[in-house]
Design a protein around this motif. Structure first.
Motif, PDB file in Angstrom:
ATOM      1  N   ASP A 208       0.871  -1.178   0.000  1.00  0.00           N
ATOM      2  CA  ASP A 208       0.000   0.000   0.000  1.00  0.00           C
ATOM      3  C   ASP A 208       0.910   1.231   0.000  1.00  0.00           C
ATOM      4  N   ASP A 209       1.540   1.480  -1.141  1.00  0.00           N
ATOM      5  CA  ASP A 209       2.586   2.505  -1.233  1.00  0.00           C
ATOM      6  C   ASP A 209       2.023   3.921  -1.227  1.00  0.00           C
ATOM      7  N   GLY A 210       2.882   4.852  -0.902  1.00  0.00           N
ATOM      8  CA  GLY A 210       2.492   6.253  -0.782  1.00  0.00           C
ATOM      9  C   GLY A 210       2.037   6.876  -2.097  1.00  0.00           C
ATOM     10  N   LYS A 211       2.570   6.397  -3.223  1.00  0.00           N
ATOM     11  CA  LYS A 211       2.190   6.996  -4.516  1.00  0.00           C
ATOM     12  C   LYS A 211       0.879   6.421  -5.060  1.00  0.00           C
ATOM     13  N   GLY A 212       0.375   5.388  -4.424  1.00  0.00           N
ATOM     14  CA  GLY A 212      -0.904   4.811  -4.857  1.00  0.00           C
ATOM     15  C   GLY A 212      -0.789   3.916  -6.092  1.00  0.00           C
ATOM     16  N   ILE A 213       0.417   3.413  -6.388  1.00  0.00           N
ATOM     17  CA  ILE A 213       0.581   2.556  -7.579  1.00  0.00           C
ATOM     18  C   ILE A 213      -0.054   1.178  -7.332  1.00  0.00           C
ATOM     19  N   THR A 214       0.118   0.652  -6.118  1.00  0.00           N
ATOM     20  CA  THR A 214      -0.483  -0.662  -5.822  1.00  0.00           C
ATOM     21  C   THR A 214      -2.009  -0.547  -5.826  1.00  0.00           C
ATOM     22  N   ALA A 215      -2.502   0.608  -5.345  1.00  0.00           N
ATOM     23  CA  ALA A 215      -3.957   0.832  -5.384  1.00  0.00           C
ATOM     24  C   ALA A 215      -4.439   0.835  -6.839  1.00  0.00           C
ATOM     25  N   ALA A 216      -3.687   1.507  -7.712  1.00  0.00           N
ATOM     26  CA  ALA A 216      -4.080   1.569  -9.130  1.00  0.00           C
ATOM     27  C   ALA A 216      -4.043   0.175  -9.757  1.00  0.00           C
ATOM     28  N   PHE A 217      -3.039  -0.624  -9.347  1.00  0.00           N
ATOM     29  CA  PHE A 217      -2.891  -2.003  -9.839  1.00  0.00           C
ATOM     30  C   PHE A 217      -4.128  -2.830  -9.450  1.00  0.00           C
ATOM     31  N   ASN A 218      -4.553  -2.695  -8.203  1.00  0.00           N
ATOM     32  CA  ASN A 218      -5.700  -3.459  -7.707  1.00  0.00           C
ATOM     33  C   ASN A 218      -7.000  -2.970  -8.382  1.00  0.00           C
ATOM     34  N   LEU A 219      -7.178  -1.639  -8.425  1.00  0.00           N
ATOM     35  CA  LEU A 219      -8.410  -1.071  -9.010  1.00  0.00           C
ATOM     36  C   LEU A 219      -8.513  -1.328 -10.516  1.00  0.00           C
ATOM     37  N   HIS A 240      -8.721   0.530  -2.521  1.00  0.00           N
ATOM     38  CA  HIS A 240      -7.711  -0.508  -2.279  1.00  0.00           C
ATOM     39  C   HIS A 240      -7.475  -0.666  -0.782  1.00  0.00           C
ATOM     40  N   LEU A 241      -7.386  -1.926  -0.345  1.00  0.00           N
ATOM     41  CA  LEU A 241      -7.144  -2.227   1.068  1.00  0.00           C
ATOM     42  C   LEU A 241      -6.094  -3.335   1.124  1.00  0.00           C
ATOM     43  N   ALA A 242      -5.041  -3.152   1.937  1.00  0.00           N
ATOM     44  CA  ALA A 242      -4.030  -4.208   2.076  1.00  0.00           C
ATOM     45  C   ALA A 242      -3.637  -4.306   3.533  1.00  0.00           C
ATOM     46  N   TYR A 243      -3.649  -5.521   4.101  1.00  0.00           N
ATOM     47  CA  TYR A 243      -3.225  -5.680   5.492  1.00  0.00           C
ATOM     48  C   TYR A 243      -2.630  -7.068   5.711  1.00  0.00           C
ATOM     49  N   TYR A 244      -1.815  -7.159   6.753  1.00  0.00           N
ATOM     50  CA  TYR A 244      -1.193  -8.445   7.089  1.00  0.00           C
ATOM     51  C   TYR A 244      -2.110  -9.223   8.020  1.00  0.00           C
ATOM     52  N   ASN A 245      -2.477 -10.420   7.596  1.00  0.00           N
ATOM     53  CA  ASN A 245      -3.274 -11.318   8.430  1.00  0.00           C
ATOM     54  C   ASN A 245      -2.274 -12.236   9.148  1.00  0.00           C
ATOM     55  N   LYS A 246      -1.979 -11.875  10.398  1.00  0.00           N
ATOM     56  CA  LYS A 246      -0.884 -12.540  11.124  1.00  0.00           C
ATOM     57  C   LYS A 246      -1.180 -14.023  11.338  1.00  0.00           C
ATOM     58  N   GLU A 247      -2.440 -14.291  11.668  1.00  0.00           N
ATOM     59  CA  GLU A 247      -2.819 -15.681  11.959  1.00  0.00           C
ATOM     60  C   GLU A 247      -2.550 -16.577  10.745  1.00  0.00           C
ATOM     61  N   LYS A 248      -2.866 -16.049   9.552  1.00  0.00           N
ATOM     62  CA  LYS A 248      -2.679 -16.860   8.338  1.00  0.00           C
ATOM     63  C   LYS A 248      -1.306 -16.646   7.692  1.00  0.00           C
ATOM     64  N   GLY A 249      -0.536 -15.673   8.202  1.00  0.00           N
ATOM     65  CA  GLY A 249       0.805 -15.429   7.666  1.00  0.00           C
ATOM     66  C   GLY A 249       0.771 -14.913   6.244  1.00  0.00           C
ATOM     67  N   ARG A 250      -0.210 -14.030   5.949  1.00  0.00           N
ATOM     68  CA  ARG A 250      -0.318 -13.558   4.565  1.00  0.00           C
ATOM     69  C   ARG A 250      -0.768 -12.102   4.504  1.00  0.00           C
ATOM     70  N   ILE A 251      -0.288 -11.418   3.472  1.00  0.00           N
ATOM     71  CA  ILE A 251      -0.841 -10.109   3.127  1.00  0.00           C
ATOM     72  C   ILE A 251      -2.121 -10.377   2.344  1.00  0.00           C
ATOM     73  N   GLU A 252      -3.168  -9.625   2.654  1.00  0.00           N
ATOM     74  CA  GLU A 252      -4.401  -9.735   1.872  1.00  0.00           C
ATOM     75  C   GLU A 252      -4.638  -8.425   1.147  1.00  0.00           C
ATOM     76  N   MET A 253      -5.011  -8.512  -0.109  1.00  0.00           N
ATOM     77  CA  MET A 253      -5.436  -7.306  -0.847  1.00  0.00           C
ATOM     78  C   MET A 253      -6.923  -7.447  -1.156  1.00  0.00           C
ATOM     79  N   HIS A 254      -7.633  -6.334  -0.954  1.00  0.00           N
ATOM     80  CA  HIS A 254      -9.069  -6.313  -1.192  1.00  0.00           C
ATOM     81  C   HIS A 254      -9.445  -5.040  -1.939  1.00  0.00           C
ATOM     82  N   LEU A 255     -10.628  -5.056  -2.540  1.00  0.00           N
ATOM     83  CA  LEU A 255     -11.243  -3.828  -3.060  1.00  0.00           C
ATOM     84  C   LEU A 255     -12.495  -3.614  -2.219  1.00  0.00           C
ATOM     85  N   GLU A 256     -12.522  -2.473  -1.519  1.00  0.00           N
ATOM     86  CA  GLU A 256     -13.590  -2.254  -0.541  1.00  0.00           C
ATOM     87  C   GLU A 256     -14.661  -1.323  -1.105  1.00  0.00           C
TER      88      GLU A 256
END
Ligand SMILES: C[S@@+](CC[C@H](N)C(=O)[O-])C[C@H]1O[C@@H](n2cnc3c(N)ncnc32)[C@H](O)[C@@H]1O
Length: 320
Positions: A208-219, A240-256
């Motif tokens: 979830d970078d400051g320039k919003g490139i990952t958001a543009a990639f997801n959208l 764009h939404l991205a967070y670390y799910n510690k229990e599952k050991g994974r980054i999740e990307m979503h469109l909210e």
């Protein structure tokens, strides 16, 4: 098979629009709306991914490249006299370009990618740069039933950089590794880049970078569905939404979804509540032990592993 240049052939198993529509409609009809991350990669998606690889926050590409550059002699020794190199998810083929000069025995390179134009363009560039290597560019879904144009001679090595292995679910990753092992003969190898577990702040910034490139990639997935499937997503009503799910050991990307809304794909209507998401990507992170145990359970023998000084990223060489 088509001949694009003297030393390059192309094989096209592109996913038909109807299959893409069917899979996406099924995913959006499930209780937790989900779309496979492979659909993030149309031509624009591949371009945006390349921009992501250059971002300050996105440590995986430069860290993996640093490992390749610094450990190249050891990597070349481990890989040995390779005849055929198969690359899953080759994208721009930038990483293999850095390695090819060192694999003197290499006769054929088989890049596989779902992003057709991007694959053929990077393969053409590579064919001109390495005229002594036969390039067999395969457009298709490596999770599907692909028949690879492999010659039955010499050592084969699969190359899978970029930690794209992290996109697979725990059950899928086993099936994929076992399927890969079946492609190989005794003594062949698998060179794979795997992102490691680390502080969630570093991980979340990378997705979830400051320039919003990952958001543009997801959208861009919504734009793609509008263009290719005649959907009517309003890109401004999703975030764009991205967070670390510690229990599952994974980054999740979503469109909210930013409001209650209805969206159509052809005759299919989908309703979204405010805050409801489409789950678009997982990126699992592995410790070295965890990945080596997984590899052993799937028919590989861990042979060598290299990491950077901060142990952010790992490159494994596995033997069949
Ligand atoms: C995370 S990028 C990595 C690109 C490059 N290998 C690197 O390390 O920078 C994933 C690549 O895999 C491709 N890809 C994703 N899912 C795929 C699938 N199911 N079948 C074939 N290619 C796929 C994408 O088009 C993209 O080029």
């Amino acid at each position: 098979m088509r001949l694009l240049e003297n030393n390059i052939q192309s094989y096209d198993f592109y996913i038909e629009k109807e299959n893409m529509r069917e899979e996406i409609v099924k995913g959006l009809s499930a209780p937790v709306k989900t779309i496979s991350s492979k659909y993030l990669y149309d031509h624009r998606g591949s371009e945006l991914f390349e921009m992501i690889t250059e971002l300050e926050e996105y440590y995986p590409t430069r860290t993996e490249m640093k490992i390749f550059n610094e450990k190249i002699q050891e990597i070349t020794m481990a890989v040995g006299d390779v005849h055929t190199l198969i690359e899953y998810g080759s994208g721009s083929s930038n990483k293999i370009k850095a390695l090819l000069h060192n694999f003197a025995s290499l006769k054929e390179y088989v890049p596989i990618d779902i992003s057709r134009d991007f694959l053929f363009q990077s393969s053409l560039e590579l064919a001109m740069q390495f005229p002594h290597i036969t390039i067999k560019a395969v457009c298709g879904d490596y999770t599907g039933p692909l028949t690879l144009p492999l010659e039955a001679k010499g050592k084969k090595v699969i190359f899978f950089p970029g930690s794209t292995i992290g996109n697979f679910e725990p059950v899928e990753v086993r099936n994929f590794l076992m399927k890969s092992a079946k492609l190989l003969d005794e003594g062949d190898g698998f060179l794979i880049g795997v992102d490691m577990k680390k502080d969630s702040e570093i991980l979340e910034k990378a997705y979830d970078d400051g320039k919003g490139i990952t958001a543009a990639f997801n959208l861009n997935l919504l734009t793609r569905m509008n263009r290719e499937l005649g959907a009517n997503f309003n890109e401004e009503q999703f975030e764009h939404l991205a967070y670390y799910n510690k229990e599952k050991g994974r980054i999740e990307m979503h469109l909210e979804s930013q409001c209650d809304q209805r969206v159509n794909i052809g005759d299919h209507e989908f309703s979204f509540r405010e805050g409801e998401t489409i789950h678009t990507e997982n990126s699992y992170k592995y410790s070295i032990d965890q990945f080596q145990t997984l590899a052993m359970e799937c028919g590989f023998e861990p042979s060598k592993v290299w990491t950077d000084d901060e142990e952010k990223f790992s490159v494994h060489y596995l033997k069949k």
